[in-house]
Design a protein around this motif. Structure first.
Motif, PDB file in Angstrom:
ATOM      1  N   THR A 219      10.312   7.936 -19.407  1.00  0.00           N
ATOM      2  CA  THR A 219      10.147   9.390 -19.354  1.00  0.00           C
ATOM      3  C   THR A 219      10.754   9.894 -18.046  1.00  0.00           C
ATOM      4  O   THR A 219      10.950   9.117 -17.110  1.00  0.00           O
ATOM      5  N   PRO A 220      11.051  11.194 -17.951  1.00  0.00           N
ATOM      6  CA  PRO A 220      11.604  11.738 -16.703  1.00  0.00           C
ATOM      7  C   PRO A 220      10.686  11.543 -15.498  1.00  0.00           C
ATOM      8  O   PRO A 220      11.140  11.613 -14.356  1.00  0.00           O
ATOM      9  N   GLN A 221       9.409  11.284 -15.741  1.00  0.00           N
ATOM     10  CA  GLN A 221       8.441  11.150 -14.652  1.00  0.00           C
ATOM     11  C   GLN A 221       8.408   9.743 -14.054  1.00  0.00           C
ATOM     12  O   GLN A 221       7.760   9.516 -13.028  1.00  0.00           O
ATOM     13  N   ALA A 222       9.093   8.786 -14.680  1.00  0.00           N
ATOM     14  CA  ALA A 222       9.015   7.404 -14.228  1.00  0.00           C
ATOM     15  C   ALA A 222       9.550   7.234 -12.805  1.00  0.00           C
ATOM     16  O   ALA A 222       8.993   6.467 -12.007  1.00  0.00           O
ATOM     17  N   GLY A 223      10.627   7.956 -12.472  1.00  0.00           N
ATOM     18  CA  GLY A 223      11.194   7.857 -11.125  1.00  0.00           C
ATOM     19  C   GLY A 223      10.215   8.305 -10.063  1.00  0.00           C
ATOM     20  O   GLY A 223      10.021   7.618  -9.037  1.00  0.00           O
ATOM     21  N   ASP A 224       9.582   9.446 -10.280  1.00  0.00           N
ATOM     22  CA  ASP A 224       8.596   9.935  -9.316  1.00  0.00           C
ATOM     23  C   ASP A 224       7.404   8.987  -9.215  1.00  0.00           C
ATOM     24  O   ASP A 224       6.830   8.801  -8.135  1.00  0.00           O
ATOM     25  N   ALA A 225       7.010   8.404 -10.356  1.00  0.00           N
ATOM     26  CA  ALA A 225       5.885   7.465 -10.331  1.00  0.00           C
ATOM     27  C   ALA A 225       6.217   6.246  -9.471  1.00  0.00           C
ATOM     28  O   ALA A 225       5.379   5.772  -8.686  1.00  0.00           O
ATOM     29  N   LEU A 226       7.442   5.747  -9.586  1.00  0.00           N
ATOM     30  CA  LEU A 226       7.854   4.622  -8.745  1.00  0.00           C
ATOM     31  C   LEU A 226       7.841   5.015  -7.263  1.00  0.00           C
ATOM     32  O   LEU A 226       7.427   4.234  -6.401  1.00  0.00           O
ATOM     33  N   ALA A 227       8.290   6.228  -6.980  1.00  0.00           N
ATOM     34  CA  ALA A 227       8.305   6.697  -5.595  1.00  0.00           C
ATOM     35  C   ALA A 227       6.894   6.798  -5.032  1.00  0.00           C
ATOM     36  O   ALA A 227       6.652   6.489  -3.855  1.00  0.00           O
ATOM     37  N   VAL A 228       5.943   7.226  -5.859  1.00  0.00           N
ATOM     38  CA  VAL A 228       4.547   7.277  -5.424  1.00  0.00           C
ATOM     39  C   VAL A 228       4.050   5.874  -5.100  1.00  0.00           C
ATOM     40  O   VAL A 228       3.352   5.652  -4.094  1.00  0.00           O
ATOM     41  N   MET A 229       4.419   4.926  -5.935  1.00  0.00           N
ATOM     42  CA  MET A 229       3.997   3.547  -5.699  1.00  0.00           C
ATOM     43  C   MET A 229       4.576   3.020  -4.381  1.00  0.00           C
ATOM     44  O   MET A 229       3.868   2.379  -3.593  1.00  0.00           O
ATOM     45  N   VAL A 230       5.874   3.296  -4.135  1.00  0.00           N
ATOM     46  CA  VAL A 230       6.494   2.840  -2.891  1.00  0.00           C
ATOM     47  C   VAL A 230       5.769   3.422  -1.689  1.00  0.00           C
ATOM     48  O   VAL A 230       5.389   2.704  -0.743  1.00  0.00           O
ATOM     49  N   ARG A 231       5.547   4.751  -1.710  1.00  0.00           N
ATOM     50  CA  ARG A 231       4.904   5.407  -0.575  1.00  0.00           C
ATOM     51  C   ARG A 231       3.465   4.904  -0.380  1.00  0.00           C
ATOM     52  O   ARG A 231       3.036   4.640   0.752  1.00  0.00           O
ATOM     53  N   SER A 232       2.737   4.749  -1.474  1.00  0.00           N
ATOM     54  CA  SER A 232       1.340   4.315  -1.384  1.00  0.00           C
ATOM     55  C   SER A 232       1.245   2.894  -0.856  1.00  0.00           C
ATOM     56  O   SER A 232       0.407   2.593   0.016  1.00  0.00           O
ATOM     57  N   TYR A 233       2.072   2.001  -1.401  1.00  0.00           N
ATOM     58  CA  TYR A 233       2.028   0.606  -0.947  1.00  0.00           C
ATOM     59  C   TYR A 233       2.407   0.480   0.529  1.00  0.00           C
ATOM     60  O   TYR A 233       1.834  -0.326   1.266  1.00  0.00           O
ATOM     61  N   ARG A 234       3.384   1.284   0.975  1.00  0.00           N
ATOM     62  CA  ARG A 234       3.754   1.250   2.397  1.00  0.00           C
ATOM     63  C   ARG A 234       2.557   1.655   3.264  1.00  0.00           C
ATOM     64  O   ARG A 234       2.268   1.025   4.286  1.00  0.00           O
ATOM     65  N   LYS A 235       1.884   2.712   2.844  1.00  0.00           N
ATOM     66  CA  LYS A 235       0.753   3.201   3.624  1.00  0.00           C
ATOM     67  C   LYS A 235      -0.403   2.194   3.634  1.00  0.00           C
ATOM     68  O   LYS A 235      -1.186   2.144   4.583  1.00  0.00           O
ATOM     69  N   LEU A 236      -0.499   1.417   2.570  1.00  0.00           N
ATOM     70  CA  LEU A 236      -1.573   0.419   2.470  1.00  0.00           C
ATOM     71  C   LEU A 236      -1.192  -0.899   3.150  1.00  0.00           C
ATOM     72  O   LEU A 236      -1.996  -1.828   3.196  1.00  0.00           O
ATOM     73  N   GLY A 237       0.045  -0.993   3.647  1.00  0.00           N
ATOM     74  CA  GLY A 237       0.489  -2.220   4.290  1.00  0.00           C
ATOM     75  C   GLY A 237       0.854  -3.320   3.321  1.00  0.00           C
ATOM     76  O   GLY A 237       0.982  -4.486   3.722  1.00  0.00           O
ATOM     77  N   GLN A 238       1.061  -2.973   2.042  1.00  0.00           N
ATOM     78  CA  GLN A 238       1.435  -3.964   1.038  1.00  0.00           C
ATOM     79  C   GLN A 238       2.951  -3.913   0.852  1.00  0.00           C
ATOM     80  O   GLN A 238       3.472  -3.412  -0.141  1.00  0.00           O
ATOM     81  N   ASP A 239       3.651  -4.468   1.846  1.00  0.00           N
ATOM     82  CA  ASP A 239       5.109  -4.317   1.884  1.00  0.00           C
ATOM     83  C   ASP A 239       5.817  -5.011   0.733  1.00  0.00           C
ATOM     84  O   ASP A 239       6.850  -4.531   0.255  1.00  0.00           O
ATOM     85  N   LYS A 240       5.309  -6.142   0.282  1.00  0.00           N
ATOM     86  CA  LYS A 240       5.975  -6.833  -0.820  1.00  0.00           C
ATOM     87  C   LYS A 240       5.946  -5.980  -2.079  1.00  0.00           C
ATOM     88  O   LYS A 240       6.956  -5.837  -2.786  1.00  0.00           O
ATOM     89  N   LEU A 241       4.784  -5.417  -2.389  1.00  0.00           N
ATOM     90  CA  LEU A 241       4.679  -4.540  -3.556  1.00  0.00           C
ATOM     91  C   LEU A 241       5.566  -3.310  -3.375  1.00  0.00           C
ATOM     92  O   LEU A 241       6.205  -2.847  -4.330  1.00  0.00           O
ATOM     93  N   ALA A 242       5.604  -2.779  -2.157  1.00  0.00           N
ATOM     94  CA  ALA A 242       6.444  -1.615  -1.890  1.00  0.00           C
ATOM     95  C   ALA A 242       7.914  -1.959  -2.079  1.00  0.00           C
ATOM     96  O   ALA A 242       8.678  -1.178  -2.671  1.00  0.00           O
TER      97      ALA A 242
END
Length: 280
Positions: A219-242
């Motif tokens: 869906t068109p929202q998949a890109g933004d969802a991935l970006a949310v995951m990247v930003r969230s994982y970075r903030k949580l210190g989970q760099d591998k997932l990010a």
């Protein structure tokens, strides 16, 4: 000749009953003369009056005509079509609950009717347009508190049409609306993820974004969802997932704004995902 007290009581009672009965008859005849003309119309006249109301955009007249027809003539071909027309008139008169109830009753009562495919289509339309109003009313509000039941119900209604009557003339439009509904549901979940991200609830944001990817892929929202995951994982210190999420984002959405530091935009534009809401 003396009349006993008991006989006088009986006589008075009979006279009182007669007076009340005569008064009732008089009121009945006066009421009949002043009553609704629809009470004396034939089934054909009531049906024509309802159709004329629909043609003129007078939905209230159509609703009254078809309702009276159904109550006075509960059986027959006019009744079947009148119930279908009644649901449409209620839908056009912005009475979605009444329309949905009427169309469900039609589908259950006449499952083999030659226009039952339209009944399924109309059932989907009722909630589709109700969903559009829902989305427009609540744009910019906390989407964690909003119910998506109408979106999902409309999606299921159109799905029922496609599964039962794939060759129906309404199938193509129903399929388009299902695509729009799927995007709308994905956007609703994405808005929740953005809501959490903005409030630094990173675990909740990443989980909701992941659900968008899993539930609404491509869906068109998949890109933004991935970006949310990247930003969230970075903030949580989970760099591998990010890093993993960012790799997928770069591969599939190389021009995404988050890769160039211009993201996120929290203002929602999801009402643009409703291209068909004024049709039908």
């Amino acid at each position: 000749m003396r009349v006993s007290p008991s006989f006088r009581f009986i006589l008075r009672t009979v006279m009182l009953v007669l007076i009340v009965a005569l008064a009732g008859c008089s009121l009945f005849h006066r009421g009949a003369r002043k009553g609704d003309p629809m009470d004396t119309m034939t089934v054909e006249e009531l049906y024509r009056k309802g159709v004329d109301g629909l043609d003129a955009g007078n939905n209230d007249l159509a609703i009254r005509s078809f309702t009276r027809l159904n109550s006075r003539f509960p059986f027959g071909p006019y009744t079947e079509q009148a119930q279908l027309n009644l649901a449409y008139a209620q839908y056009k008169d912005d009475k979605p609950d009444d329309a949905y109830s009427t169309i469900n009753r039609f589908i259950k009562t006449y499952p083999t009717h030659r226009h039952v495919d339209y009944a399924y289509y109309l059932r989907g339309l009722i909630n589709f347009n109700r969903s559009g109003g829902f989305l427009e009313r609540y744009v910019g509000q906390d989407m964690t508190k909003r119910d998506q039941a109408n979106l999902r119900q409309s999606f299921d209604d159109f799905g029922a049409l496609l599964s039962r009557y794939p060759q129906s003339i309404y199938s193509a439009d129903a399929r388009q609306r299902m695509v729009a509904l799927r995007n709308m549901m994905a956007q609703a979940d994405l808005n929740i993820a953005l809501f959490y991200l903005k409030r630094e609830a990173y675990v909740a944001a990443s989980n909701r974004a992941k659900a968008v990817i899993e539930t609404y892929p491509q869906t068109p929202q998949a890109g933004d969802a991935l970006a949310v995951m990247v930003r969230s994982y970075r903030k949580l210190g989970q760099d591998k997932l990010a890093d993993d999420a960012e790799r997928v984002l770069k591969l599939n959405y190389p021009d995404h704004a988050s890769l160039h530091g211009n993201w996120p935009h929290y203002r929602s534009n999801w009402w643009k995902l409703i291209p068909l809401s004024n049709r039908g």
